[in-house]
Design a protein around this motif. Structure first.
Motif, PDB file in Angstrom:
ATOM      1  N   LEU A 158       0.817  -1.209   0.000  1.00 30.10           N
ATOM      2  CA  LEU A 158       0.000   0.000   0.000  1.00 30.10           C
ATOM      3  C   LEU A 158       0.854   1.264   0.000  1.00 30.10           C
ATOM      4  CD1 LEU A 158      -2.831  -1.075   2.465  1.00 30.10           C
ATOM      5  CD2 LEU A 158      -2.956  -0.910  -0.028  1.00 30.10           C
ATOM      6  N   LYS A 159       2.030   1.186   0.598  1.00 32.32           N
ATOM      7  CA  LYS A 159       2.950   2.336   0.543  1.00 32.32           C
ATOM      8  C   LYS A 159       3.360   2.611  -0.898  1.00 32.32           C
ATOM      9  CE  LYS A 159       7.285   4.143   2.406  1.00 32.32           C
ATOM     10  NZ  LYS A 159       8.472   3.859   3.263  1.00 32.32           N
ATOM     11  N   LYS A 160       3.636   1.548  -1.664  1.00 31.61           N
ATOM     12  CA  LYS A 160       3.977   1.713  -3.080  1.00 31.61           C
ATOM     13  C   LYS A 160       2.790   2.301  -3.850  1.00 31.61           C
ATOM     14  CE  LYS A 160       7.083  -2.321  -3.222  1.00 31.61           C
ATOM     15  NZ  LYS A 160       7.258  -3.674  -3.817  1.00 31.61           N
ATOM     16  N   TYR A 161       1.595   1.775  -3.566  1.00 27.36           N
ATOM     17  CA  TYR A 161       0.403   2.273  -4.251  1.00 27.36           C
ATOM     18  C   TYR A 161       0.174   3.752  -3.940  1.00 27.36           C
ATOM     19  CZ  TYR A 161      -4.477   3.098  -5.370  1.00 27.36           C
ATOM     20  OH  TYR A 161      -5.634   3.638  -5.864  1.00 27.36           O
ATOM     21  N   TRP A 162       0.272   4.119  -2.661  1.00 27.95           N
ATOM     22  CA  TRP A 162       0.025   5.498  -2.232  1.00 27.95           C
ATOM     23  C   TRP A 162       0.972   6.460  -2.920  1.00 27.95           C
ATOM     24  CZ3 TRP A 162      -4.020   7.524  -0.098  1.00 27.95           C
ATOM     25  CH2 TRP A 162      -3.947   8.770   0.549  1.00 27.95           C
ATOM     26  N   SER A 163       2.224   6.036  -3.065  1.00 29.99           N
ATOM     27  CA  SER A 163       3.205   6.881  -3.744  1.00 29.99           C
ATOM     28  C   SER A 163       2.876   7.020  -5.222  1.00 29.99           C
ATOM     29  CB  SER A 163       4.599   6.283  -3.558  1.00 29.99           C
ATOM     30  OG  SER A 163       5.559   7.012  -4.280  1.00 29.99           O
ATOM     31  N   GLY A 166       0.082   9.537  -6.037  1.00 32.20           N
ATOM     32  CA  GLY A 166       0.297  10.909  -5.575  1.00 32.20           C
ATOM     33  C   GLY A 166      -0.339  11.227  -4.251  1.00 32.20           C
ATOM     34  N   GLY A 167      -0.494  10.238  -3.383  1.00 33.76           N
ATOM     35  CA  GLY A 167      -1.110  10.453  -2.079  1.00 33.76           C
ATOM     36  C   GLY A 167      -0.317  11.421  -1.219  1.00 33.76           C
ATOM     37  N   THR A 168      -1.018  12.236  -0.466  1.00 35.04           N
ATOM     38  CA  THR A 168      -0.386  13.199   0.428  1.00 35.04           C
ATOM     39  C   THR A 168      -0.636  12.772   1.877  1.00 35.04           C
ATOM     40  OG1 THR A 168      -2.372  14.595   0.361  1.00 35.04           O
ATOM     41  CG2 THR A 168      -0.640  15.066  -1.237  1.00 35.04           C
ATOM     42  N   ARG A 169      -0.294  13.650   2.798  1.00 36.37           N
ATOM     43  CA  ARG A 169      -0.454  13.311   4.211  1.00 36.37           C
ATOM     44  C   ARG A 169      -1.922  13.002   4.530  1.00 36.37           C
ATOM     45  NH1 ARG A 169       1.613  17.008   9.353  1.00 36.37           N
ATOM     46  NH2 ARG A 169       0.995  15.513  10.981  1.00 36.37           N
ATOM     47  N   ILE A 170      -2.148  11.886   5.199  1.00 34.34           N
ATOM     48  CA  ILE A 170      -3.509  11.422   5.456  1.00 34.34           C
ATOM     49  C   ILE A 170      -4.134  12.219   6.598  1.00 34.34           C
ATOM     50  CG2 ILE A 170      -4.902   9.444   6.175  1.00 34.34           C
ATOM     51  CD1 ILE A 170      -2.844   7.634   4.873  1.00 34.34           C
ATOM     52  N   LEU A 345     -10.211   5.139  -1.868  1.00 37.70           N
ATOM     53  CA  LEU A 345     -11.274   6.025  -1.393  1.00 37.70           C
ATOM     54  C   LEU A 345     -10.707   7.147  -0.525  1.00 37.70           C
ATOM     55  CD1 LEU A 345     -14.053   3.412  -0.542  1.00 37.70           C
ATOM     56  CD2 LEU A 345     -14.178   5.177  -2.310  1.00 37.70           C
ATOM     57  N   ILE A 346      -9.692   6.851   0.271  1.00 38.10           N
ATOM     58  CA  ILE A 346      -9.039   7.904   1.064  1.00 38.10           C
ATOM     59  C   ILE A 346      -8.402   8.928   0.139  1.00 38.10           C
ATOM     60  CG2 ILE A 346      -7.148   8.397   2.674  1.00 38.10           C
ATOM     61  CD1 ILE A 346      -7.677   5.652   3.942  1.00 38.10           C
ATOM     62  N   ARG A 347      -7.697   8.455  -0.886  1.00 30.04           N
ATOM     63  CA  ARG A 347      -7.070   9.380  -1.843  1.00 30.04           C
ATOM     64  C   ARG A 347      -8.140  10.195  -2.575  1.00 30.04           C
ATOM     65  NH1 ARG A 347      -4.066  13.211  -3.049  1.00 30.04           N
ATOM     66  NH2 ARG A 347      -3.294  13.314  -5.181  1.00 30.04           N
ATOM     67  N   ASP A 348      -9.261   9.560  -2.937  1.00 32.26           N
ATOM     68  CA  ASP A 348     -10.341  10.266  -3.618  1.00 32.26           C
ATOM     69  C   ASP A 348     -10.927  11.345  -2.719  1.00 32.26           C
ATOM     70  OD1 ASP A 348     -12.147  10.430  -5.953  1.00 32.26           O
ATOM     71  OD2 ASP A 348     -13.675   9.793  -4.520  1.00 32.26           O
ATOM     72  N   ALA A 349     -11.093  11.029  -1.424  1.00 26.57           N
ATOM     73  CA  ALA A 349     -11.609  12.027  -0.480  1.00 26.57           C
ATOM     74  C   ALA A 349     -10.650  13.197  -0.355  1.00 26.57           C
ATOM     75  CB  ALA A 349     -11.839  11.381   0.883  1.00 26.57           C
ATOM     76  N   GLN A 350      -9.361  12.934  -0.372  1.00 21.88           N
ATOM     77  CA  GLN A 350      -8.368  14.013  -0.351  1.00 21.88           C
ATOM     78  C   GLN A 350      -8.530  14.930  -1.557  1.00 21.88           C
ATOM     79  OE1 GLN A 350      -4.493  12.190  -0.223  1.00 21.88           O
ATOM     80  NE2 GLN A 350      -4.355  12.377   2.000  1.00 21.88           N
ATOM     81  N   GLN A 351      -8.669  14.328  -2.739  1.00 28.92           N
ATOM     82  CA  GLN A 351      -8.778  15.117  -3.957  1.00 28.92           C
ATOM     83  C   GLN A 351     -10.054  15.949  -3.989  1.00 28.92           C
ATOM     84  OE1 GLN A 351      -8.173  11.641  -6.548  1.00 28.92           O
ATOM     85  NE2 GLN A 351      -6.334  12.627  -7.336  1.00 28.92           N
ATOM     86  N   LYS A 352     -11.121  15.431  -3.394  1.00 34.04           N
ATOM     87  CA  LYS A 352     -12.368  16.193  -3.345  1.00 34.04           C
ATOM     88  C   LYS A 352     -12.233  17.425  -2.459  1.00 34.04           C
ATOM     89  CE  LYS A 352     -15.526  12.329  -4.250  1.00 34.04           C
ATOM     90  NZ  LYS A 352     -16.521  11.403  -3.667  1.00 34.04           N
TER      91      LYS A 352
END
Length: 354
Positions: A158-163, A166-170, A345-352
């Motif tokens: 998941l760390k690889k996926y998050w990177s 373009g995931g940012t601080r959760i 879904l967490i990344r999508d919520a960040q982008q929203k």
């Protein structure tokens, strides 16, 4: 191969971006329409947001025999499987399971069951109930590392996926929103709320959503049962076996029923579904894992019913073999998709919120 899959998914997504007919269907399309240009990470993120409900396919005017030949559920399913294989640790195991999942699941269950029977024969027993067949110490020595292995493997993946996406601080707000979406399985109800088209072609149905909910909440109840038993054993000096009205039984029995029924229902739906709208290369692995998860629950229920009979040692060996297989195979199976989709879904919520 990965580049080809992403390029084909990008071609189809760009047509969808221009059309916008399916804009309100699920989380994929709002996310798709937020971006002007789609990077490889964007395509991977869209693929893991997709729940393969297939509503967009049956609504689309550009599917075959149209020259655009759109099949977005299949394209995203192939990218999704490829992303899981790429990010999995160790990756070769994931590729093998997706293509030979059923055989690997059966072989691992039978192999581990034989191992437990061999342990019993050499005298590792002592105690009441199931511990009369296998000692508590032997079970802990085997299952403790098996429990932590999938957690470590999934954390690396998941760390690889998050990177890559373009995931940012959760932040807690994004996490809460993602868990709310996952708990309701909102995307499986379709943007219109009538359900999806997984097993009924162009007929809307909530069956897949409800089957997923039965599996999810059955699994959580079984996990709560195991956790309650662990706390009672180590902190309250109350070792197994436990009576019917104890927490392990009150959580475990309905959890096992829900999990067994949900897996059987999901297998029925998959058998009736159109395989050309998903990733054909992963079908066997998906089906094999659902069968494995269902067998974990079913063997646990059988053990409860027949635990005081002469069949107990064999049933216990099969149950423990299936549980151990489940733990060790989790990072490479459909079970991992829950973690990836929650992360998406967490990344999508960040982008929203951006």
């Amino acid at each position: 191969m990965q580049a080809d899959l992403i390029q084909e998914a990008r071609r189809q997504a760009e047509i969808c971006h221009a059309c916008r007919y399916c804009e309100g269907y699920c989380s994929v399309f709002p996310a798709l329409h937020r971006e002007r240009f789609l990077t490889d990470g964007d395509i991977t993120q869209l693929a893991n947001l997709c729940h393969n409900c297939r509503g967009c396919y049956y609504a689309c005017q550009y599917t075959a025999p149209h020259e655009f030949d759109l099949n977005l559920p299949k394209a995203l399913a192939e990218v999704r499987r490829n992303s899981w294989e790429s990010y999995a640790w160790p990756a070769p195991v994931a590729r093998k399971f997706h293509t030979h999942g059923g055989a690997i699941a059966i072989a691992s269950v039978l192999g581990f069951a034989a191992m437990f029977l061999a342990i019993r024969l050499i005298g590792s027993a002592g105690g009441d109930g199931f511990y009369a067949a296998f000692s508590h110490g032997a079970m802990v020595a085997i299952f403790l590392p098996a429990f932590f292995f999938p957690l470590a493997s999934l954390a690396i993946s998941l760390k690889k996926y998050w990177s890559s996406v373009g995931g940012t601080r959760i932040d807690l707000k994004s996490v809460a929103r993602a868990f709310g979406m996952a708990a309701e399985m909102r995307d499986l109800s379709g943007g219109h709320g009538d359900g999806c088209n997984f097993e009924e072609e162009d007929r809307f149905s909530h069956a897949r959503r409800h089957a997923h909910q039965a599996i999810l909440y059955g699994f959580l109840l079984c996990f709560a049962s195991t956790s309650a038993g662990t706390l009672m054993h180590y902190f309250l000096d109350m070792p197994a076996p436990y009576p019917l009205w104890s927490l392990p039984k009150l959580f475990g029995i309905p959890g096992g029923v829900l999990l067994t029924g949900g897996c059987a229902w999901m297998m029925s739906l998959k058998l009736r579904s159109d395989r050309t709208l998903g990733d054909g290369n992963a079908w066997g692995g998906d089906f094999g894992f659902i069968a494995l998860l269902g067998f974990v629950a079913l063997s646990g229920l059988a053990l409860y019913v027949l635990g005081s009979t002469a069949a107990m040692p064999l049933l216990l060996a099969l149950h423990l073999g299936s549980v151990l297989s489940f733990f060790l195979l989790t990072p490479f199976t459909k079970m991992a998709h829950g973690f990836y989709r929650l992360t998406a879904l967490i990344r999508d919520a960040q982008q929203k919120q951006a």
